[in-house]
Scaffold this motif. Structure first.
Motif, PDB file in Angstrom:
ATOM      1  N   ALA A   1     -20.109  66.646 -10.141  1.00 34.18           N
ATOM      2  CA  ALA A   1     -21.076  66.241 -11.162  1.00 34.18           C
ATOM      3  C   ALA A   1     -22.490  66.368 -10.601  1.00 34.18           C
ATOM      4  O   ALA A   1     -22.728  66.101  -9.421  1.00 34.18           O
ATOM      5  CB  ALA A   1     -20.816  64.817 -11.620  1.00 34.18           C
TER       6      ALA A   1
ATOM      7  N   LEU B   1     -17.045  63.463 -13.587  1.00 38.00           N
ATOM      8  CA  LEU B   1     -16.619  64.803 -13.998  1.00 38.00           C
ATOM      9  C   LEU B   1     -15.216  64.707 -14.579  1.00 38.00           C
ATOM     10  O   LEU B   1     -14.286  64.248 -13.906  1.00 38.00           O
ATOM     11  CB  LEU B   1     -16.630  65.734 -12.780  1.00 38.00           C
TER      12      LEU B   1
ATOM     13  N   HIS C   1     -13.537  70.398 -17.419  1.00 37.63           N
ATOM     14  CA  HIS C   1     -14.982  70.602 -17.331  1.00 37.63           C
ATOM     15  C   HIS C   1     -15.351  72.086 -17.448  1.00 37.63           C
ATOM     16  O   HIS C   1     -16.415  72.500 -17.020  1.00 37.63           O
ATOM     17  CB  HIS C   1     -15.540  70.012 -16.033  1.00 37.63           C
TER      18      HIS C   1
ATOM     19  N   TRP D   1     -18.679  72.749 -19.128  1.00 40.23           N
ATOM     20  CA  TRP D   1     -19.875  72.162 -18.520  1.00 40.23           C
ATOM     21  C   TRP D   1     -20.697  73.263 -17.865  1.00 40.23           C
ATOM     22  O   TRP D   1     -20.178  74.298 -17.454  1.00 40.23           O
ATOM     23  CB  TRP D   1     -19.481  71.095 -17.508  1.00 40.23           C
TER      24      TRP D   1
END
Length: 157
Positions: A95, A102, A106, A109
């Protein structure tokens, strides 16, 4: 005597050139060149052939460079590694902010930062860490490493 790989073609050309100057003949590209050499009353023949056998020395390969991943999703970063022939398993996700967990999924992301930096060589043992944020705009938001100012212990209430 070992001749470095980069000098072998030059040495072969030199031997072939000398053989041609000594009256040697060549009938086609696959026939070895022979050059008679006279020593006293005895005639000897020298044969030069090109060897295509691999040498013991490995061919040096350059390490791949770290690609620029900033602004791409984690899924796109993995695809970029695969496209460049680099194992996507070398990617480690983290993260971007201390106060954000996180999630397992992900892939959507965004990559805010990478370590090593883009352009750096990736040796065989280099692990690549990508710092991710849910929204790309969160990449530039930071309160001493925290996404939300209220979570920053240094912030005055």
């Amino acid at each position: 005597m070992r001749i470095p790989r980069c000098l072998a073609p030059s040495a072969l050309v030199g031997v072939l050139a000398l053989a041609g100057c000594s009256g040697g003949t060549q009938t086609d590209d696959n026939t070895p060149v022979t050059a008679p050499a006279t020593v006293g009353t005895t005639t000897t023949t020298t044969t030069a052939t090109a060897s295509t056998a691999p040498t013991d020395a490995p061919t040096p390969t350059s390490d791949p460079a770290m690609p620029a991943l900033h602004g791409k999703t984690y899924e796109q970063a993995q695809a970029e590694f695969t496209r460049r022939g680099i194992s996507a398993a070398r990617l480690t996700a983290a993260a971007q902010h201390k106060d954000v967990a996180l999630p397992r999924d992900h892939d959507s992301w965004y990559v805010c930062e990478t370590s090593p930096r883009p352009g750096a060589p990736l040796t065989g043992t280099t692990t690549v860490t990508v710092r991710l944020a849910k929204d790309f705009s969160d990449c530039t938001t930071s309160f001493n490493g925290y996404l939300y100012e209220k979570n920053d212990p240094a912030s005055a209430p």
